[in-house]
Design a protein around this motif. Structure first.
Motif, PDB file in Angstrom:
ATOM      1  N   MET A   5      -4.565 -74.827 -12.697  1.00 40.93           N
ATOM      2  CA  MET A   5      -5.574 -75.859 -12.490  1.00 40.93           C
ATOM      3  C   MET A   5      -4.979 -76.989 -11.673  1.00 40.93           C
ATOM      4  O   MET A   5      -4.787 -78.103 -12.118  1.00 40.93           O
ATOM      5  CB  MET A   5      -6.078 -76.394 -13.839  1.00 40.93           C
ATOM      6  N   HIS A   6      -4.670 -76.686 -10.415  1.00 39.70           N
ATOM      7  CA  HIS A   6      -3.955 -77.612  -9.570  1.00 39.70           C
ATOM      8  C   HIS A   6      -4.721 -78.926  -9.386  1.00 39.70           C
ATOM      9  O   HIS A   6      -4.177 -80.010  -9.559  1.00 39.70           O
ATOM     10  CB  HIS A   6      -3.716 -76.916  -8.234  1.00 39.70           C
ATOM     11  N   GLU A   7      -6.040 -78.813  -9.070  1.00 43.62           N
ATOM     12  CA  GLU A   7      -6.809 -80.016  -8.722  1.00 43.62           C
ATOM     13  C   GLU A   7      -6.855 -80.982  -9.902  1.00 43.62           C
ATOM     14  O   GLU A   7      -6.654 -82.184  -9.741  1.00 43.62           O
ATOM     15  CB  GLU A   7      -8.260 -79.664  -8.343  1.00 43.62           C
ATOM     16  N   ILE A   8      -7.141 -80.453 -11.096  1.00 42.77           N
ATOM     17  CA  ILE A   8      -7.307 -81.358 -12.236  1.00 42.77           C
ATOM     18  C   ILE A   8      -5.959 -81.997 -12.605  1.00 42.77           C
ATOM     19  O   ILE A   8      -5.904 -83.163 -12.990  1.00 42.77           O
ATOM     20  CB  ILE A   8      -7.975 -80.642 -13.437  1.00 42.77           C
ATOM     21  N   SER A   9      -4.865 -81.262 -12.421  1.00 46.83           N
ATOM     22  CA  SER A   9      -3.550 -81.859 -12.682  1.00 46.83           C
ATOM     23  C   SER A   9      -3.309 -83.027 -11.739  1.00 46.83           C
ATOM     24  O   SER A   9      -2.809 -84.081 -12.144  1.00 46.83           O
ATOM     25  CB  SER A   9      -2.437 -80.822 -12.490  1.00 46.83           C
ATOM     26  N   GLU A  10      -3.688 -82.834 -10.475  1.00 46.23           N
ATOM     27  CA  GLU A  10      -3.530 -83.924  -9.490  1.00 46.23           C
ATOM     28  C   GLU A  10      -4.359 -85.141  -9.908  1.00 46.23           C
ATOM     29  O   GLU A  10      -3.907 -86.280  -9.820  1.00 46.23           O
ATOM     30  CB  GLU A  10      -4.007 -83.461  -8.099  1.00 46.23           C
ATOM     31  N   ILE A  11      -5.584 -84.863 -10.342  1.00 48.98           N
ATOM     32  CA  ILE A  11      -6.479 -85.967 -10.723  1.00 48.98           C
ATOM     33  C   ILE A  11      -5.908 -86.711 -11.934  1.00 48.98           C
ATOM     34  O   ILE A  11      -5.895 -87.944 -11.995  1.00 48.98           O
ATOM     35  CB  ILE A  11      -7.899 -85.414 -11.004  1.00 48.98           C
ATOM     36  N   ILE A  12      -5.385 -85.973 -12.904  1.00 51.57           N
ATOM     37  CA  ILE A  12      -4.814 -86.620 -14.098  1.00 51.57           C
ATOM     38  C   ILE A  12      -3.542 -87.400 -13.730  1.00 51.57           C
ATOM     39  O   ILE A  12      -3.329 -88.516 -14.215  1.00 51.57           O
ATOM     40  CB  ILE A  12      -4.539 -85.572 -15.210  1.00 51.57           C
ATOM     41  N   ARG A  13      -2.741 -86.823 -12.841  1.00 56.80           N
ATOM     42  CA  ARG A  13      -1.532 -87.549 -12.398  1.00 56.80           C
ATOM     43  C   ARG A  13      -1.921 -88.863 -11.732  1.00 56.80           C
ATOM     44  O   ARG A  13      -1.300 -89.902 -11.953  1.00 56.80           O
ATOM     45  CB  ARG A  13      -0.740 -86.702 -11.406  1.00 56.80           C
ATOM     46  N   GLY A  14      -2.986 -88.820 -10.900  1.00 56.26           N
ATOM     47  CA  GLY A  14      -3.467 -90.040 -10.236  1.00 56.26           C
ATOM     48  C   GLY A  14      -3.918 -91.067 -11.264  1.00 56.26           C
ATOM     49  O   GLY A  14      -3.601 -92.255 -11.160  1.00 56.26           O
ATOM     50  N   ALA A  15      -4.645 -90.594 -12.290  1.00 56.11           N
ATOM     51  CA  ALA A  15      -5.150 -91.514 -13.321  1.00 56.11           C
ATOM     52  C   ALA A  15      -3.982 -92.120 -14.101  1.00 56.11           C
ATOM     53  O   ALA A  15      -3.990 -93.318 -14.429  1.00 56.11           O
ATOM     54  CB  ALA A  15      -6.102 -90.773 -14.258  1.00 56.11           C
ATOM     55  N   ALA A  16      -2.951 -91.310 -14.377  1.00 60.56           N
ATOM     56  CA  ALA A  16      -1.787 -91.813 -15.119  1.00 60.56           C
ATOM     57  C   ALA A  16      -1.060 -92.861 -14.281  1.00 60.56           C
ATOM     58  O   ALA A  16      -0.660 -93.921 -14.786  1.00 60.56           O
ATOM     59  CB  ALA A  16      -0.855 -90.664 -15.485  1.00 60.56           C
ATOM     60  N   SER A  17      -0.932 -92.584 -12.997  1.00 63.53           N
ATOM     61  CA  SER A  17      -0.214 -93.528 -12.162  1.00 63.53           C
ATOM     62  C   SER A  17      -0.987 -94.854 -12.065  1.00 63.53           C
ATOM     63  O   SER A  17      -0.396 -95.934 -12.151  1.00 63.53           O
ATOM     64  CB  SER A  17       0.071 -92.844 -10.834  1.00 63.53           C
ATOM     65  N   GLN A  18      -2.313 -94.774 -11.960  1.00 59.09           N
ATOM     66  CA  GLN A  18      -3.126 -96.006 -11.931  1.00 59.09           C
ATOM     67  C   GLN A  18      -3.011 -96.785 -13.237  1.00 59.09           C
ATOM     68  O   GLN A  18      -3.136 -98.005 -13.256  1.00 59.09           O
ATOM     69  CB  GLN A  18      -4.595 -95.650 -11.745  1.00 59.09           C
ATOM     70  N   ALA A  19      -2.787 -96.029 -14.341  1.00 56.05           N
ATOM     71  CA  ALA A  19      -2.686 -96.689 -15.655  1.00 56.05           C
ATOM     72  C   ALA A  19      -1.260 -97.195 -15.905  1.00 56.05           C
ATOM     73  O   ALA A  19      -0.931 -97.564 -17.030  1.00 56.05           O
ATOM     74  CB  ALA A  19      -3.113 -95.719 -16.754  1.00 56.05           C
ATOM     75  N   GLY A  20      -0.390 -97.140 -14.895  1.00 58.17           N
ATOM     76  CA  GLY A  20       0.969 -97.654 -15.057  1.00 58.17           C
ATOM     77  C   GLY A  20       1.938 -96.567 -15.494  1.00 58.17           C
ATOM     78  O   GLY A  20       3.033 -96.864 -15.964  1.00 58.17           O
ATOM     79  N   GLY A  21       1.539 -95.300 -15.415  1.00 59.02           N
ATOM     80  CA  GLY A  21       2.470 -94.198 -15.698  1.00 59.02           C
ATOM     81  C   GLY A  21       2.108 -93.422 -16.956  1.00 59.02           C
ATOM     82  O   GLY A  21       2.390 -92.237 -17.054  1.00 59.02           O
ATOM     83  N   VAL A  22       1.494 -94.084 -17.932  1.00 58.74           N
ATOM     84  CA  VAL A  22       1.149 -93.394 -19.185  1.00 58.74           C
ATOM     85  C   VAL A  22      -0.356 -93.523 -19.435  1.00 58.74           C
ATOM     86  O   VAL A  22      -0.884 -94.633 -19.500  1.00 58.74           O
ATOM     87  CB  VAL A  22       1.933 -93.974 -20.393  1.00 58.74           C
ATOM     88  N   LEU A  23      -1.006 -92.367 -19.562  1.00 56.73           N
ATOM     89  CA  LEU A  23      -2.465 -92.321 -19.742  1.00 56.73           C
ATOM     90  C   LEU A  23      -2.776 -92.063 -21.216  1.00 56.73           C
ATOM     91  O   LEU A  23      -2.188 -91.156 -21.819  1.00 56.73           O
ATOM     92  CB  LEU A  23      -2.994 -91.146 -18.901  1.00 56.73           C
ATOM     93  N   PRO A  24      -3.714 -92.830 -21.836  1.00 55.00           N
ATOM     94  CA  PRO A  24      -4.068 -92.492 -23.222  1.00 55.00           C
ATOM     95  C   PRO A  24      -4.489 -91.022 -23.300  1.00 55.00           C
ATOM     96  O   PRO A  24      -5.193 -90.529 -22.414  1.00 55.00           O
ATOM     97  CB  PRO A  24      -5.255 -93.421 -23.518  1.00 55.00           C
ATOM     98  N   PHE A  25      -4.087 -90.330 -24.365  1.00 54.70           N
ATOM     99  CA  PHE A  25      -4.400 -88.893 -24.446  1.00 54.70           C
ATOM    100  C   PHE A  25      -5.904 -88.644 -24.394  1.00 54.70           C
ATOM    101  O   PHE A  25      -6.358 -87.635 -23.844  1.00 54.70           O
ATOM    102  CB  PHE A  25      -3.798 -88.264 -25.712  1.00 54.70           C
TER     103      PHE A  25
END
Ligand SMILES: C[S@@+](CC[C@H](N)C(=O)[O-])C[C@H]1O[C@@H](n2cnc3c(N)ncnc32)[C@H](O)[C@@H]1O
Length: 377
Positions: free
Chosen positions: A1-21
Motif C-alpha cells: 500500500m505504497h500510496e497510503i504509506s506516503e500519505i501517512i508519512r506526510g501527515a506524521a511529518s506535518q504533525a511534527g514527526g509523531v501522528l496520534p494512532f
C-alpha cells in the motif's frame, strides 16, 4: 500500500514527526481513495480477510428480521411513520437479508417501513445501492443520524463500532498517568512512539479507574479507547427520539475490563483470515479493529434517557429469538416452523452464530428502547 504509506508519512511529518494512532487508523481504513474500507467491498467472507455473523449466511438477518417485525408490530397501527435504519451496512448484505425476509413474510410491515442506510462514504453508498437494487423503492441513504426522519425507529448495527479509529493509551506507572501512543516513520517502517501529551479528543474519555486499581495496574497496560465511536454513539442516542437501538459487536460487558490478561490491549490486525503481528505494517492492506466497551455505551445511553432491554451474549440473544419462533410456529414454512424443519445449512449457521467457541460468546448485544425523547426545556 505504497500510496497510503506516503500519505501517512506526510501527515506524521506535518504533525511534527509523531501522528496520534487514531489518525493513522483513520487514514489506513478510511482514506477516501486508498483506505482499507474504500478500495473495494470484498473484505468480508471466505475470499476476504475475516468473517462476520452476516457472512455466515442469511439466517442471522432472518432471525433479526423476525424479532424486529415483532418489535415494530405495534407501530403498524400506532405510528404514522416506521423507520428502520442500519449503520455500517458495508456491502448491504445484512440489509438485503432483512428486507428479503420482511417482503416475503411480513408484507404489511415491509410496505410501511422506510429503510435508511446511515453511510457517510459516497463510494460505499454506491456499492450498497447496487446490492439493494431489488429494494430500491424502500431504501434511502443518509450520511448522518440527524438526517433520519422522525417516527417509530429501529436502528441497528453489526460490527460497526469495532471499526472506528481508536486511541491507544499506555499506563505509565512511574508517572502515575496515561500516555498516548503515536506512530512515527523510523528506520523504513512505522513504529510506536509516545506523544508528548494526550490529544484533546482523548482527554474526556480517559478511563476513570479507582485509585486502588491504578496502584496495581502493570506498567505498560494498554487501554484502547475510541473517542470517535463514543462521539458517534452520543449523537445516535441523543438524536433518535423514539424506538429501539440494537448494537451487535464484540467487546466487554460490565466488569470484563480491565483484567490482568488484557495488558496488551484489544487492537488487532487481520488479513487473509489470519491475525497479523504488526498493526502498523501494511496500512490499507489489513483490517484494524478493537473491542467495544459495552459498559460505557450503556451508561451513555441511559444518561440520554434510554432503557436497557438486554445486554449480554449474541448466543443468548439469538437463541431467545429462535425459541420464540419455534414456540409460535410463526416463521415462514419455507424457513422453519419447528427446529426439526431446519435444513442442514441453517443448523450449521445457527451453531456458528451461537456456539461459545465460534461467535456466540465473543459477540455481545445491547438492546435499548425509548418511548419518547423528553422535551428539552
Ligand atoms: C467490520 S465492517 C462490518 C460490516 C457489516 N456490518 C457486517 O457485519 O458484515 C465495518 C463497516 O463499518 C463501516 N463504517 C465505519 N465507520 C462508519 C460510519 N461512521 N458510518 C457507517 N459505516 C461506517 C466500514 O466502512 C465497514 O463497512
Amino acid at each position: 500500500m505504497h500510496e497510503i504509506s506516503e500519505i501517512i508519512r506526510g501527515a506524521a511529518s506535518q504533525a511534527g514527526g509523531v501522528l496520534p494512532f487514531a489518525r493513522f487508523m483513520e487514514l489506513a481504513l478510511y482514506h477516501p481513495e486508498f483506505g482499507y474500507y474504500e478500495r473495494h467491498d470484498r473484505q468480508i467472507g471466505r475470499s476476504g480477510d475475516f468473517f462476520t455473523s452476516v457472512s455466515v449466511g442469511p439466517l442471522f438477518g432472518q432471525l433479526l428480521a423476525f424479532r424486529l417485525a415483532q418489535t415494530l408490530q405495534p407501530a403498524l397501527t400506532g405510528s404514522p411513520r416506521i423507520i428502520l435504519a442500519e449503520a455500517g451496512a458495508h456491502d448491504g448484505q445484512l440489509a438485503g437479508d432483512i428486507l428479503d425476509w420482511l417482503q416475503e413474510n411480513r408484507p404489511a410491515l415491509y410496505e410501511r417501513v422506510e429503510f435508511h442506510l446511515l453511510e457517510p462514504s459516497p463510494r460505499r453508498q454506491t456499492w450498497q445501492q447496487a446490492k439493494l437494487h431489488r429494494h430500491s423503492t424502500k431504501t434511502v441513504w443518509v450520511n448522518h443520524v440527524s438526517a433520519l426522519p422522525l417516527g417509530e425507529t429501529l436502528l441497528y448495527s453489526n460490527e460497526l463500532l469495532d471499526a472506528f479509529p481508536i486511541s491507544r493509551l499506555r499506563w505509565h506507572s512511574d508517572a502515575h498517568a496515561w500516555q498516548e501512543w503515536g506512530v512515527a516513520w523510523l528506520g523504513n517502517r512505522f513504529q510506536w512512539q509516545p506523544l508528548a501529551a494526550l490529544s484533546v479528543e482523548v482527554i474526556p474519555w480517559v478511563p476513570d479507574l479507582p485509585e486502588e486499581l491504578l496502584a496495581v495496574l502493570p506498567d505498560g497496560f494498554c487501554a484502547d479507547i475510541s473517542p470517535a465511536a463514543l462521539r458517534w454513539w452520543q449523537e445516535v442516542v441523543g438524536t433518535v427520539a423514539q424506538g429501539h437501538i440494537w448494537l451487535i459487536d464484540y467487546g466487554y460487558l460490565p466488569g470484563e475490563w480491565p483484567q490482568p490478561g488484557q495488558v496488551g490491549g484489544s487492537l488487532r490486525a487481520y488479513a487473509d483470515h489470519r491475525l497479523c503481528p504488526d498493526p502498523l505494517a501494511n496500512p490499507g492492506g489489513q483490517d484494524l479493529t478493537a473491542h467495544v466497551d459495552f459498559d460505557r455505551l450503556q451508561v451513555l445511553a441511559r444518561s440520554a434517557g434510554w432503557q436497557s432491554e438486554y445486554l449480554g451474549t449474541q448466543s443468548a440473544f439469538l437463541s431467545a429469538i429462535a425459541a420464540d419462533w419455534w414456540r409460535t410456529g410463526d416463521g415462514t414454512a419455507a424457513i422453519f416452523q419447528e427446529s426439526s424443519n431446519w435444513t442442514a445449512p441453517m443448523v450449521r449457521q445457527f451453531q456458528t452464530l451461537v456456539h461459545p467457541a465460534h461467535l456466540g460468546r465473543a459477540f455481545k448485544v445491547l438492546s435499548l428502547s425509548r418511548t419518547q425523547k423528553a422535551a428539552v426545556t
